[in-house]
Motif scaffolding. Structure first.
Motif, PDB file in Angstrom:
ATOM      1  N   PRO A   1      36.694  52.401  25.420  1.00  9.88           N
ATOM      2  CA  PRO A   1      36.450  53.611  24.625  1.00  9.88           C
ATOM      3  C   PRO A   1      35.526  54.634  25.287  1.00  9.88           C
ATOM      4  N   ASP A   2      34.686  54.191  26.216  1.00  7.94           N
ATOM      5  CA  ASP A   2      33.762  55.134  26.859  1.00  7.94           C
ATOM      6  C   ASP A   2      34.399  55.891  28.026  1.00  7.94           C
ATOM      7  N   GLY A   3      35.703  55.674  28.271  1.00  9.01           N
ATOM      8  CA  GLY A   3      36.393  56.431  29.317  1.00  9.01           C
ATOM      9  C   GLY A   3      36.532  55.688  30.627  1.00  9.01           C
ATOM     10  N   THR A   4      35.921  54.525  30.754  1.00  9.22           N
ATOM     11  CA  THR A   4      36.096  53.721  31.965  1.00  9.22           C
ATOM     12  C   THR A   4      37.345  52.850  31.799  1.00  9.22           C
ATOM     13  N   VAL A   5      37.725  52.165  32.882  1.00  6.97           N
ATOM     14  CA  VAL A   5      38.839  51.227  32.797  1.00  6.97           C
ATOM     15  C   VAL A   5      38.334  49.818  33.055  1.00  6.97           C
ATOM     16  N   LEU A   6      39.064  48.855  32.534  1.00  7.41           N
ATOM     17  CA  LEU A   6      38.678  47.448  32.638  1.00  7.41           C
ATOM     18  C   LEU A   6      39.745  46.677  33.397  1.00  7.41           C
ATOM     19  N   LYS A   7      39.333  46.056  34.482  1.00  5.98           N
ATOM     20  CA  LYS A   7      40.249  45.226  35.266  1.00  5.98           C
ATOM     21  C   LYS A   7      39.822  43.772  35.097  1.00  5.98           C
ATOM     22  N   GLN A   8      40.704  42.969  34.504  1.00  6.45           N
ATOM     23  CA  GLN A   8      40.345  41.580  34.244  1.00  6.45           C
ATOM     24  C   GLN A   8      40.118  40.829  35.551  1.00  6.45           C
ATOM     25  N   LEU A   9      39.057  40.052  35.583  1.00  3.48           N
ATOM     26  CA  LEU A   9      38.718  39.285  36.774  1.00  3.48           C
ATOM     27  C   LEU A   9      39.798  38.238  37.032  1.00  3.48           C
ATOM     28  N   GLN A  10      40.296  38.189  38.256  1.00  2.00           N
ATOM     29  CA  GLN A  10      41.336  37.231  38.604  1.00  2.00           C
ATOM     30  C   GLN A  10      40.733  35.822  38.725  1.00  2.00           C
ATOM     31  N   PRO A  11      41.590  34.798  38.684  1.00  5.68           N
ATOM     32  CA  PRO A  11      41.096  33.425  38.837  1.00  5.68           C
ATOM     33  C   PRO A  11      40.427  33.247  40.197  1.00  5.68           C
ATOM     34  N   PRO A  12      39.513  32.271  40.318  1.00  3.45           N
ATOM     35  CA  PRO A  12      38.866  31.998  41.613  1.00  3.45           C
ATOM     36  C   PRO A  12      39.920  31.603  42.654  1.00  3.45           C
ATOM     37  N   PRO A  13      39.670  31.936  43.930  1.00  9.73           N
ATOM     38  CA  PRO A  13      38.466  32.628  44.438  1.00  9.73           C
ATOM     39  C   PRO A  13      38.586  34.151  44.449  1.00  9.73           C
ATOM     40  N   ARG A  14      39.764  34.681  44.032  1.00 16.50           N
ATOM     41  CA  ARG A  14      40.006  36.119  44.184  1.00 16.50           C
ATOM     42  C   ARG A  14      39.079  36.964  43.312  1.00 16.50           C
ATOM     43  N   GLY A  15      38.987  36.592  42.022  1.00 19.80           N
ATOM     44  CA  GLY A  15      38.156  37.366  41.106  1.00 19.80           C
ATOM     45  C   GLY A  15      36.690  37.417  41.507  1.00 19.80           C
ATOM     46  N   PRO A  16      36.061  36.259  41.691  1.00 12.24           N
ATOM     47  CA  PRO A  16      34.659  36.262  42.115  1.00 12.24           C
ATOM     48  C   PRO A  16      34.442  36.989  43.444  1.00 12.24           C
ATOM     49  N   ARG A  17      35.421  36.897  44.341  1.00  5.92           N
ATOM     50  CA  ARG A  17      35.292  37.585  45.634  1.00  5.92           C
ATOM     51  C   ARG A  17      35.279  39.108  45.445  1.00  5.92           C
ATOM     52  N   GLU A  18      36.158  39.617  44.551  1.00  2.47           N
ATOM     53  CA  GLU A  18      36.186  41.053  44.291  1.00  2.47           C
ATOM     54  C   GLU A  18      34.905  41.504  43.588  1.00  2.47           C
ATOM     55  N   GLN A  19      34.437  40.703  42.647  1.00  2.41           N
ATOM     56  CA  GLN A  19      33.186  41.040  41.962  1.00  2.41           C
ATOM     57  C   GLN A  19      32.018  41.069  42.944  1.00  2.41           C
TER      58      GLN A  19
ATOM     59  N   TYR B   1      42.295  42.936  53.291  1.00  2.00           N
ATOM     60  CA  TYR B   1      43.682  42.482  53.235  1.00  2.00           C
ATOM     61  C   TYR B   1      44.214  42.711  51.822  1.00  2.00           C
ATOM     62  N   ALA B   2      45.496  43.097  51.723  1.00  2.00           N
ATOM     63  CA  ALA B   2      46.149  43.317  50.431  1.00  2.00           C
ATOM     64  C   ALA B   2      45.367  44.307  49.571  1.00  2.00           C
ATOM     65  N   SER B   3      44.720  45.254  50.209  1.00  4.17           N
ATOM     66  CA  SER B   3      43.992  46.310  49.515  1.00  4.17           C
ATOM     67  C   SER B   3      44.846  47.575  49.515  1.00  4.17           C
TER      68      SER B   3
ATOM     69  N   ALA C   1      40.224  41.769  46.291  1.00  4.84           N
ATOM     70  CA  ALA C   1      40.187  40.316  46.134  1.00  4.84           C
ATOM     71  C   ALA C   1      40.288  39.595  47.463  1.00  4.84           C
ATOM     72  N   HIS C   2      40.628  40.356  48.525  1.00  5.03           N
ATOM     73  CA  HIS C   2      40.781  39.742  49.850  1.00  5.03           C
ATOM     74  C   HIS C   2      40.002  40.546  50.900  1.00  5.03           C
ATOM     75  N   VAL C   3      38.715  40.708  50.665  1.00  5.99           N
ATOM     76  CA  VAL C   3      37.823  41.379  51.624  1.00  5.99           C
ATOM     77  C   VAL C   3      36.896  40.318  52.211  1.00  5.99           C
ATOM     78  N   PHE C   4      36.805  40.310  53.543  1.00 10.37           N
ATOM     79  CA  PHE C   4      36.033  39.266  54.210  1.00 10.37           C
ATOM     80  C   PHE C   4      35.071  39.859  55.235  1.00 10.37           C
ATOM     81  N   PRO C   5      33.932  39.175  55.435  1.00 13.68           N
ATOM     82  CA  PRO C   5      32.998  39.613  56.485  1.00 13.68           C
ATOM     83  C   PRO C   5      33.669  39.538  57.850  1.00 13.68           C
ATOM     84  N   SER C   6      33.252  40.412  58.748  1.00 12.08           N
ATOM     85  CA  SER C   6      33.847  40.455  60.080  1.00 12.08           C
ATOM     86  C   SER C   6      32.833  40.995  61.076  1.00 12.08           C
ATOM     87  N   ASN C   7      33.137  40.843  62.347  1.00  9.86           N
ATOM     88  CA  ASN C   7      32.304  41.467  63.389  1.00  9.86           C
ATOM     89  C   ASN C   7      33.161  42.327  64.317  1.00  9.86           C
TER      90      ASN C   7
END
Length: 357
Positions: free
Chosen positions: A6-24, A186-188, A328-334
């Motif tokens: 209602p405040d004008g933002t959107v809500l994206k439900q957190l995906q099951p682990p490990p994807r959801g926690p990784r995106e958060q 990845y997959a972004s 959901a598929h972002v990883f550290p890199s060098n």
């Protein structure tokens, strides 16, 4: 799916682990109030704003990411989701997962991006055309340019102003990727949004002549009434340097000012607008016959159809948003994210070809 708060933002439900926690975790890292990493601070410019997580009172175990609604400021938002990168699977994907992803779009590695869907507003029919992910997967090297150009077509013409603005936005994201070696995506996706209705745009006419060709019914227009711009469509009739000119009959002295008292009646008139623009020995002409049936501002949406034929250079900069989404598929890199960079460069090339041709 994406829900509306209602405040004008959107809500994206957190995906099951490990994807959801990784995106958060990704959002928390980028939007950490103590963040002083210049790379991450700049990255914020290309993401939806993040407002933490939210759970409904009736289901406290359901967690949603609370994000900026990038489409909120648009009247008729045109939206396209393009997955970027040569691989739509991450380094930890199983052989089965890799095969599954590759089979969905075998050309991903060669093309570097995939159209996941689009929603385009057509002025001509006052309706949306929607394409799903199957549309993008049918695109080949030979048809991808035409496939993407559909997103930039108003139903009357190609919105080259939007294409040009989109290229500039994507180039800024490419610059960021060229300068960072700490994250691989990845997959972004990139989310493209632009205003489909030029009612929200100020139209500047250069070298344009508007000529009344047929008589306007008596009482329809009044020189004493206030000019209605109908959602900020402005016609500049200055003759500065002879560049902009509005040539109208005496009945059009205030350019389609609408008589308030006549709004409840129906008038049927034919107005022929002839718009001419000569530049570098190339003459561009179009004529449109407009039937006005309603007086409450409806003539100006009809005029939009004429303005949409105008070359992009006569318009102000288009209102366009290009944001990165889905992490959901972002990883550290060098190292640099070469797969994402490859996709961005190929996408820019396609957009440039659309613009040039």
């Amino acid at each position: 799916g994406i829900l509306q708060h209602p405040d004008g933002t959107v809500l994206k439900q957190l995906q099951p682990p490990p994807r959801g926690p990784r995106e958060q975790e990704f959002y928390n890292k980028v939007y950490d109030s103590d963040c002083c990493d210049s790379i991450l601070l700049e990255l914020r410019e290309y993401l939806p704003k993040y407002f933490g997580v939210w759970s409904p009172p009736t289901a406290p175990n359901d967690t949603y990411l609370k994000l900026e609604d990038v489409t909120r400021k648009f009247n008729k938002p045109c939206i396209m989701d393009v997955k970027i990168g040569q691989k739509s699977y991450d380094p930890y994907a199983s052989a089965e997962k890799i095969q599954q992803q590759v089979s969905k779009y075998p050309l991903m590695e060669e093309i570097g991006f995939l159209v996941l869907g689009m929603r385009v507003y057509h002025v001509s029919s006052d309706s949306y055309e929607t394409q799903n992910q199957h549309y993008g997967r049918r695109l080949t090297k030979e048809t991808v340019k035409d496939g993407i150009s559909k997103f930039f077509h108003s139903g009357y013409c190609l919105r080259k102003d939007v294409v040009a603005a989109s290229i500039q936005k994507v180039e800024k994201i490419l610059e960021w990727f060229e300068g960072q070696t700490q994250l691989n995506f990845y997959a972004s996706s990139l989310l493209f949004v632009y205003e489909g209705s030029c009612q929200a745009t100020t139209v500047r006419l250069s070298d344009v002549t508007l000529a009344e060709k047929r008589r306007v019914p008596k009482g329809l227009l009044s020189g004493g009434d206030v000019l209605e711009y109908n959602n900020n469509i402005h016609v500049i009739n200055s003759t500065e340097n002879g560049k902009i000119e509005a040539s109208v009959g005496k009945g059009l002295s205030k350019f389609y000012a609408l008589h308030k008292k006549a709004c409840s009646k129906r008038h049927h008139s034919q107005l022929s607008l002839k718009v001419e623009n000569s530049e570098q020995d190339n003459v561009w002409k179009t004529s449109t016959c407009i039937t006005q049936e309603h007086l409450n501002g409806n003539v100006l949406p009809q005029l939009e159809k004429v303005f949409y034929h105008m070359p992009a250079e006569t318009k102000e900069s288009a209102n366009v948003e290009v944001r990165m989404i889905d992490f959901a598929h972002v990883f550290p890199s060098n190292t640099k994210d070469e797969g994402y960079i490859y996709g961005l460069k190929n996408l820019i090339t396609v957009l440039q070809n659309i613009l040039d041709n």
